[in-house]
Each structure stands twice: as structure tokens, then as C-alpha cells.
Scaffold this active site. Structure first.
Site, PDB file in Angstrom:
ATOM      1  N   TYR A  98      45.600  25.650  32.346  1.00  0.00           N
ATOM      2  CA  TYR A  98      45.466  24.866  33.575  1.00  0.00           C
ATOM      3  C   TYR A  98      46.056  23.465  33.402  1.00  0.00           C
ATOM      4  O   TYR A  98      46.511  22.859  34.369  1.00  0.00           O
ATOM      5  CB  TYR A  98      43.995  24.789  33.990  1.00  0.00           C
ATOM      6  CG  TYR A  98      43.502  26.057  34.638  1.00  0.00           C
ATOM      7  CD1 TYR A  98      43.640  26.271  36.008  1.00  0.00           C
ATOM      8  CD2 TYR A  98      42.902  27.058  33.874  1.00  0.00           C
ATOM      9  CE1 TYR A  98      43.194  27.441  36.593  1.00  0.00           C
ATOM     10  CE2 TYR A  98      42.455  28.233  34.454  1.00  0.00           C
ATOM     11  CZ  TYR A  98      42.605  28.426  35.811  1.00  0.00           C
ATOM     12  OH  TYR A  98      42.172  29.593  36.404  1.00  0.00           O
ATOM     13  N   GLU A 140      35.918  32.275  35.180  1.00  0.00           N
ATOM     14  CA  GLU A 140      36.636  33.133  34.228  1.00  0.00           C
ATOM     15  C   GLU A 140      35.907  33.215  32.898  1.00  0.00           C
ATOM     16  O   GLU A 140      35.846  34.289  32.279  1.00  0.00           O
ATOM     17  CB  GLU A 140      38.064  32.616  34.055  1.00  0.00           C
ATOM     18  CG  GLU A 140      38.928  32.880  35.285  1.00  0.00           C
ATOM     19  CD  GLU A 140      40.086  31.912  35.439  1.00  0.00           C
ATOM     20  OE1 GLU A 140      40.497  31.296  34.433  1.00  0.00           O
ATOM     21  OE2 GLU A 140      40.588  31.769  36.570  1.00  0.00           O
ATOM     22  N   TYR A 191      39.694  47.249  38.182  1.00  0.00           N
ATOM     23  CA  TYR A 191      41.019  47.605  37.683  1.00  0.00           C
ATOM     24  C   TYR A 191      41.184  47.106  36.250  1.00  0.00           C
ATOM     25  O   TYR A 191      40.381  46.308  35.749  1.00  0.00           O
ATOM     26  CB  TYR A 191      42.119  47.004  38.570  1.00  0.00           C
ATOM     27  CG  TYR A 191      42.008  45.510  38.792  1.00  0.00           C
ATOM     28  CD1 TYR A 191      42.408  44.593  37.815  1.00  0.00           C
ATOM     29  CD2 TYR A 191      41.485  44.995  39.982  1.00  0.00           C
ATOM     30  CE1 TYR A 191      42.297  43.228  38.018  1.00  0.00           C
ATOM     31  CE2 TYR A 191      41.369  43.628  40.192  1.00  0.00           C
ATOM     32  CZ  TYR A 191      41.786  42.751  39.205  1.00  0.00           C
ATOM     33  OH  TYR A 191      41.672  41.394  39.405  1.00  0.00           O
ATOM     34  N   SER A 209      44.054  50.286  39.311  1.00  0.00           N
ATOM     35  CA  SER A 209      42.641  50.604  39.519  1.00  0.00           C
ATOM     36  C   SER A 209      42.213  51.749  38.615  1.00  0.00           C
ATOM     37  O   SER A 209      42.983  52.685  38.346  1.00  0.00           O
ATOM     38  CB  SER A 209      42.395  51.006  40.979  1.00  0.00           C
ATOM     39  OG  SER A 209      42.620  49.929  41.841  1.00  0.00           O
ATOM     40  N   THR A 278      42.839  54.758  45.188  1.00  0.00           N
ATOM     41  CA  THR A 278      42.343  54.846  43.810  1.00  0.00           C
ATOM     42  C   THR A 278      40.991  54.180  43.582  1.00  0.00           C
ATOM     43  O   THR A 278      40.114  54.780  42.955  1.00  0.00           O
ATOM     44  CB  THR A 278      43.403  54.317  42.832  1.00  0.00           C
ATOM     45  OG1 THR A 278      43.873  53.032  43.254  1.00  0.00           O
ATOM     46  CG2 THR A 278      44.574  55.276  42.752  1.00  0.00           C
ATOM     47  N   GLY A 390      48.778  43.382  44.109  1.00  0.00           N
ATOM     48  CA  GLY A 390      49.817  42.354  44.042  1.00  0.00           C
ATOM     49  C   GLY A 390      49.251  41.023  44.431  1.00  0.00           C
ATOM     50  O   GLY A 390      48.032  40.845  44.611  1.00  0.00           O
TER      51      GLY A 390
END
Length: 398
Positions: A98, A140, A191, A209, A278, A390
Site C-alpha cells: 500500500y 485482509e 474462490y 470458484s 459455479t 474480474g
């Protein structure tokens, strides 16, 4: 929240920054990759850089975050941040990156806006950036802890135990950990990232996924061949279709993703189109494996039955659920699926129970249409969840 001194500055300059954010994003990535070419080679999706989608997603997320800070100063937009954080975690992004982004982003802002970036303006937008960055870093870090890994240490080697051609353009790959340990748990709808080395030496990453239920000894991903001559982001799926065979070893991440099945007894709508089926398959597999009696409405749209991956499995799963109904649409009518409708999906033709929670996955036009119809039918916006394959060009625009 924004400080009192920064709020009026951001409010006054947001229109100008928003109008220029596309140019800022373009210049930012140019500066970033000039200074760190390894990031484009081994981290960022080169296809999404080439087609401009990643630049649009970055610009949209920054502008949306700033707008939310102004509209709702006492709350943090965790839904938007969580979506970004899951994608970052699936790439192994760490806090130190970052600082690199900050350096090149603010250089781009100054270069694009020029004298308009006074010290006061720079300080206010610096605050916006670090509010967003620090929130993402915290989320995160929590995701890495949940995955049982150190920050960014998400990768494992997995062996392909079976490759199956589902349709002419879609293969499924069954995966087991190469070290023999259990694959690990995941939530239905999540995923994994797959990293492959391409002929030019680049290590490119794409997300797929998990399309079967948690608790099985293998993970399964289902990969549509995105042809490079049609879309530049198809280099990984092309490599997998051309090269991945049983016995090969792939580099695969821990599972991430926020489109996950809520654990309650309320009615569900699972609406998908194309390869968007999926994550819904994982949800249905989980519901069937746990003996769920929840009311489930399943809607899927595709070009033809022959293009519909895992079609027989979908029908079988719906049959196993006592309160499930299946609605199929194919752009071309076919005798292969008696009872399926021809044309595009029409959610208005489907009866929905009160209190339904909807999960959507497929091309953006499909999800926009379905979501709009659900809202018009009175389904609250907070009960409509989606997954974009995406860059999420929909962030902040729903």
C-alpha cells in the site's frame, strides 16, 4: 471517519477528482509498472490492464469510497471494502504494498490536477487514501488469520487428480494437496487463485470458484476457456485448457470470497448465467449434503444446453432438495432440455417467496437486469448479493 478539516476539502474537490480519476488511474499504473515491472508480470492481471477494466475498477472504488465517507460519515463501507479485501487476499497482497501504491498514486494526482493540488487538498486526499488503505489492511489481515496463514502466505501446491471436459469450452479440474494434507475448509461460494507460469516467464494469477461442496477430499474448479484472440485476459485459462492434465501440479491459493451462503433457514434464489453457475453449484452441493429443507429457487441462463457446464449435476442436486425448483433459459431452444424456456432469463416469470435472499453470478448485464427486477419486486437491496468474475466495475454503482 474523515476529520473535520478534511471533510469540506474533499466535498469541494470530489467533483474535480472524480472527473479526472480515469486519467489519474491511467497515469498511476504507468508510473507503478515503470518503477515495478515485476508487479505487472507476476501480480496484476495483464489482460485487465490491456483492456482498461482494472483502471476503471480502481477509479470507481476510490471515488465511491470518498463519496461514502461524505454521505455516511459515521459508518465504514465494509461491504465494498470486504469485496476488495477478499480479492487482495487471494493475490497475497501485504501492507507494505500500500505504501508503493500511495507513492505512485499521489504522484499521478499531482501531475494530472496540477496547481489545484494545494497542500490542504493533498492532505485531505491523503487522509482518504489511508482511511481506505488501513481499513483494507485490517480486513485482509483478518482474512489471512481465518485462513491460518501469515499475511500474504496463501500459496500451496495442488495436484490435478482428474480433468473432465464439461463442454467444448469448459473443463473441470479436481485438486488435492501435493503434500497429502487435507485440502481444508471453505465456505460455499468462495474462490481460489491459480498461478501459472506462462511461456514468457510471467507468473499470472486468475480466480476460479470452487464448484463442489466443502468437506470433499478434493477441491474442484471449473475453467471456461477465455480465448486470447477475443479477450486479452484469457492467457491463464488458455494455458490451463492446453496444458493442465491429471498428475500436474498447480500453485493454488487458500479460499477467499464474500459471496457465501448464509447459514439460516430462509428462502434462497440462486440466479446464474454461463460460467456464473459455479459458485451456485457449491451452494447447492452444500445444501444437498447437509439435508437442507430451505426453499430454493434456482435460475440459470445459457446459450444452449450443450454450453451449460454441469447441467446434469445441477438437475440432480435440485431433485435432491425437497423444496427446490429449477428454471432454465437457453438463447437457442433445444429438445435436449424439455421444459426449458427459450430466450433470455425473465425473473418476472418466477414465483418468489417472501423474505428471499438472492445470490447472483454471471455477466454484468445479466446481473443488472436480475437485480433491477428483484428491487422492483420489493426485495431489499441488502438481500441481493453478487459475484463479478474480474475487476468489479459495479462497485459503488448498485
Amino acid at each position: 471517519m474523515l476529520s473535520q478539516q478534511s471533510t469540506p476539502v474533499v466535498r469541494a474537490t470530489l467533483p474535480a477528482v472524480g472527473a479526472a480519476i480515469g486519467d489519474i488511474a491511467e497515469l498511476f499504473y504507468t508510473k507503478l509498472f515503470d518503477a515495478h515491472p515485476e508487479l505487472l508480470r507476476d501480480l496484476f492481471n495483464r489482460g485487465n490492464q490491456a483492456n482498461g477494466e482494472q483502471k476503471q475498477a480502481l477509479a470507481g472504488s476510490i471515488a465511491a469510497f470518498a463519496g461514502m465517507l461524505l454521505e455516511h460519515p459515521d459508518t465504514r463501507p465494509d461491504a465494498m471494502l470486504g469485496r476488495i479485501a477478499h480479492k487482495h487476499a487471494s493475490l497475497g497482497i501485504t501492507a507494505d504494498q500500500y505504501k508503493i501504491v500511495h507513492k505512485h498514486l499521489f504522484a499521478a494526482i499531482v501531475e494530472v490536477l496540477g496547481d489545484a493540488v494545494t497542500p490542504e487538498v493533498a492532505e485531505a486526499w491523503d487522509e482518504v487514501y489511508w482511511l481506505m488503505a488501513n481499513a483494507l489492511i485490517a480486513i485482509e489481515s483478518g482474512l489471512y488469520q481465518q485462513a491460518g496463514t501469515a499475511d500474504g502466505e496463501i500459496w500451496q501446491q495442488m495436484t490435478i487428480v482428474e480433468r473432465r471436459q464439461e463442454t467444448p469450452d469448459i473443463v473441470s479440474l479436481e485438486l488435492r494437496r501435493a503434500d497429502g494434507r487435507p485440502c481444508g475448509a471453505f465456505r460455499p461460494g468462495q474462490y481460489v487463485s491459480v498461478q501459472v507460469e506462462l511461456p514468457d516467464g510471467a507468473h499470472q494469477i486468475r480466480q476460479y470458484s470452487l464448484s463442489a461442496a466443502p468437506g470433499r477430499p478434493e477441491w474442484r474448479i471449473t475453467v471456461k476457456h477465455v480465448r486470447e484472440e477475443v479477450r486479452p485476459d484469457g492467457e491463464v485459462s488458455s494455458w490451463l485448457h492446453q496444458n493442465a492434465e491429471a498428475g500436474d501440479v498447480l500453485t493454488v491459493s487458500a479460499p477467499f470470497g464474500d459471496l457465501t451462503l448464509a447459514e439460516d433457514d430462509g428462502p434462497l434464489l440462486l440466479a446464474s448465467a454461463g460460467i456464473g453457475s459455479t459458485p451456485m453449484l457449491a451452494m447447492l452441493n452444500h445444501l444437498a449434503a447437509t439435508g437442507s429443507t430451505r426453499p430454493v429457487t434456482v435460475l440459470h441462463a445459457d446459450r444452449t444446453p450443450a454450453d451449460h457446464a454441469h447441467r446434469a449435476e445441477l438437475r440432480q442436486l435440485v431433485r435432491e432438495l425437497p423444496n427446490a425448483a429449477l428454471h432454465l433459459w437457453y438463447e437457442e431452444s433445444s429438445d435436449q432440455e424439455p421444459g426449458a424456456s427459450a430466450g433470455r432469463a425473465d425473473i418476472g416469470a418466477v414465483e418468489l417467496p417472501e423474505g428471499v435472499t438472492a445470490y447472483l453470478c454471471g455477466p454484468l448485464p445479466f446481473m443488472r437486469a436480475v437485480r433491477g427486477d428483484l428491487l422492483r419486486r420489493g426485495v431489499p437491496a441488502q438481500d441481493v448479493h453478487y459475484e463479478v468474475f474480474g475487476p468489479d466495475l459495479w462497485l459503488g454503482q448498485q
